[in-house]
Enzyme design. Structure first.
Site, PDB file in Angstrom:
ATOM      1  N   HIS A 542      23.945 -39.100 -52.249  1.00  0.00           N
ATOM      2  CA  HIS A 542      24.828 -38.501 -51.486  1.00  0.00           C
ATOM      3  C   HIS A 542      26.182 -39.207 -51.494  1.00  0.00           C
ATOM      4  O   HIS A 542      26.683 -40.119 -50.624  1.00  0.00           O
ATOM      5  CB  HIS A 542      24.187 -38.455 -50.093  1.00  0.00           C
ATOM      6  CG  HIS A 542      23.162 -37.871 -49.789  1.00  0.00           C
ATOM      7  ND1 HIS A 542      22.350 -37.786 -48.709  1.00  0.00           N
ATOM      8  CD2 HIS A 542      22.311 -36.625 -50.713  1.00  0.00           C
ATOM      9  CE1 HIS A 542      21.322 -37.194 -48.724  1.00  0.00           C
ATOM     10  NE2 HIS A 542      21.406 -36.500 -49.913  1.00  0.00           N
ATOM     11  N   MET A 543      26.917 -39.167 -52.672  1.00  0.00           N
ATOM     12  CA  MET A 543      28.097 -39.761 -52.847  1.00  0.00           C
ATOM     13  C   MET A 543      29.272 -38.930 -52.377  1.00  0.00           C
ATOM     14  O   MET A 543      29.233 -37.534 -52.450  1.00  0.00           O
ATOM     15  CB  MET A 543      28.195 -40.317 -54.418  1.00  0.00           C
ATOM     16  CG  MET A 543      27.069 -40.051 -55.067  1.00  0.00           C
ATOM     17  SD  MET A 543      26.051 -41.721 -54.855  1.00  0.00           S
ATOM     18  CE  MET A 543      27.212 -42.937 -55.939  1.00  0.00           C
TER      19      MET A 543
END
Length: 615
Positions: A542-543
């Site tokens: 989850h960047m």
């Protein structure tokens, strides 16, 4: 010249050789979409519906449920989770990583901490299926915190800001995405009417315009234990929204899905049951019927081509499967690749001013954020059997009592919140064998510990929202290049004091749930002071950030419609637009923002091409 016909033209810029390269120029199309994951598939469908000729370029190979999800080969943990078959090939291109600006970044050479996808569907083919919306507070985070706690509450160096769009504006697009995904869940209120009390709804959820397309998935025994324990300590458990179907479903585009059988092979795998939403299952079948759409695989985009004044994109240059440079002219360019690939392409192409952390000026690369996750495992005696091999990637039970700003942050002095959950997605025999602290890594004692704990444990996460900081950013690496001769993207990132204090607080609150289950042992915990980001241990993929949306071109790369401030015929959907991380998983927000952006393109931009928001 017919569609697909080539002519040779000189093209300058990065190349595998020196100087000028020769590229093949194709016939112009109305829109070129770079990357064919969720954002790219949604954009391609919306723009094709608007009557545009659309070409989607996907750097990876063709993938689909068959053969990539064909049973039984698709549940091969060694091939998919250990050897990472569906993920990015780091030998061709990767990122470099360092903890702070005083260090020399080095390449991320082994997939571990995060796992970017590649190929048709992108990470949307092998994601878990957790499909949240967003807490409305997180969309106007800075203004909310300043109003409730004062401007001095936000630490120096924290660069959080508002998205520039409200929940009420996005709600129809969250609803639209859920109907495309076939999302299973339990609503709390619909148009102000209470329907979810004592039925699995989320007490803290914002209002909805309609119910979930499908009822929530059944609760595993682990989820039942977690819910009972959470209630016993005064929290509000609810069914997690899941893009794994609880029953048969036909979506908005006519795509058919089968009910999830809890096989436990979601994250890292293509679903062999057509039960997990993916671009491949839910959108591509409809796009295949569109004569105006073309998907080209093995097409690695090198740059967006701009006019001399850099105020308009003329198309993109990419390498095809034979290694030939190809120019695809287009009136509209959509950058819908993975978060840091969007940022990389903008930097390589000269779209927007690169971020300078020293002066805090520039926009492309700023506000990079991750996910601040912490895990506890409860180990039980043999009277409690949890069957952890059963699982569905999005199914589970969560509590939001400490998410967003659902509690008073004032006494604790940190920014951000976290949901807690049990999300039993299937514990695998190679990588998912929990053992007590002090157990040897092999031998008879290890075997005995595995036998003693595997079928008698529960894992739970605090899925903390990660904030953005001046110290965490993306830029081009001065030392390392990819196989195509381009500078790698450099990631300067580390945990900050706010992250560690938040994680410790959240784990303390989650531990109350764990203790209420009466396990014989609890393992895991929060980050301690001085903890650094560890690239060798998986956390999440989850960047976010780097090409963030906002209302001020001095602090954002794209406007509220995800349109580049500098090059108005370039739109950049994806988690790269988030000004900071969220407590929830990002996919639902990415989908809603992409539908929101697509509507603005269809109803405003195509009628009058140009900036949709005046700088």
């Amino acid at each position: 010249m017919e569609r697909g016909e080539r002519v040779s033209v000189p093209v300058s810029g990065y190349s595998r050789g020196e100087g000028v390269t020769v590229a093949n120029e194709l016939k112009k199309v109305d829109a070129v979409v770079v990357g064919f994951g969720w954002a790219g598939a949604i954009m391609a469908k919306e723009l094709t519906e608007a009557g545009l000729n659309v070409v989607a370029l996907e750097r990876g190979p063709h993938r689909d449920t068959y053969p990539d999800g064909a049973y039984p080969q698709s549940i091969d943990e060694l091939t998919y989770n250990i050897r990472k078959k569906l993920f990015q090939d780091l030998s061709k291109s990767t990122v470099t990583i360092r903890h702070d600006a005083s260090q020399t970044a080095v390449p991320y050479r082994q997939l571990a901490a995060f796992l970017p996808g590649t190929g048709t569907g992108g990470a949307g083919l092998h994601w878990s299926g957790v499909h949240f919306r967003v807490d409305p507070v997180e969309l106007n985070l800075r203004s909310h915190y300043e109003a409730r706690y004062g401007k001095n509450f936000i630490p120096e160096g924290m660069t959080i800001q508002d998205f520039g769009v409200s929940y009420n504006e996005l709600e129809p697009f969250f609803d639209q995405a859920e109907k495309v995904f076939g999302t299973s869940g339990s609503a709390w209120t619909i148009k102000g009417k209470m329907i979810g009390k004592e039925k699995g709804g989320n007490f803290y959820a914002p209002d909805r315009s309609s119910d979930f397309p499908l009822p929530a998935q059944k609760r595993t025994y682990s989820a039942q234990l977690f819910a009972q324990a959470a209630e016993s300590v005064g929290y509000h458990p609810y069914d997690m929204p899941s893009a794994n179907t609880s029953g048969p479903y036909t979506n908005t585009y006519g795509a058919q899905m089968g009910p999830c059988n809890f096989c436990g092979y979601c994250s890292g795998y293509a679903c062999y049951m057509y039960s997990k939403a993916s671009p491949n299952v839910n959108i591509l079948p409809a796009l295949r019927q569109e004569p105006k759409f073309e998907l080209r695989n093995n097409a690695y985009v090198l740059r967006v081509n701009l006019t001399g004044d850099k105020k308009r994109a003329t198309g993109v240059t990419y390498l095809d499967g034979q290694g030939r440079e190809v120019v695809q002219p287009a009136d509209l360019v959509i950058l819908s690749a993975f978060q840091f690939h969007n940022v990389h392409l903008m930097l390589l192409s000269g779209i927007g001013q690169p971020y300078n952390p020293i002066t805090n000026e520039g926009v492309v690369g700023r506000n990079f954020a991750y996910q601040n996750i912490s895990t506890l495992k409860a180990l039980f005696d043999k009277n409690t059997t949890t069957n952890p091999f059963i699982g569905a990637g999005g199914a589970g039970v969560a509590v939001d009592d400490f998410n967003a700003d659902n509690f008073d942050h004032g006494p604790y002095g940190f920014v951000g919140g976290s949901p807690f959950w049990v999300n039993q997605a299937g514990t695998k025999p190679v990588s998912g064998l929990p053992t007590p602290k002090g157990t040897p890594n092999w031998g008879s004692q290890w075997k005995a510990a595995v036998a003693d704990t595997y079928n008698h444990h529960i894992s739970m996460d605090a899925h903390g929202a990660h904030q953005s900081y001046r110290a965490n950013y993306l830029d081009l690496d001065p030392n390392y290049k990819n196989v195509y001769g381009q500078p790698l993207l450099r990631m300067t990132f580390d945990w900050q004091d706010n992250d560690i204090r938040m994680a410790q607080f959240m784990v303390g609150k989650m531990r109350k749930i764990t203790e209420a289950m009466n396990p014989k042992m609890i393992i895991g915990g929060a980050k301690g002071p001085g903890t650094h980001f560890d690239t060798t241990v998986y956390q999440t993929t989850h960047m976010s950030g780097g090409a963030i949306m906002g209302e001020d071109p001095k602090t954002s790369a794209v406007n509220r419609y995800l349109q580049s401030w500098d090059v108005p015929n370039v739109f950049v959907p994806g988690a790269s637009a988030f000004p900071q991380g969220l407590g929830y998983n990002p996919t639902g927000m990415v989908a809603a923002l992409t539908y929101w952006s697509a509507k603005a393109i269809r109803e405003q931009y195509l009628k009058n091409p140009g900036p949709l928001v005046q700088a």
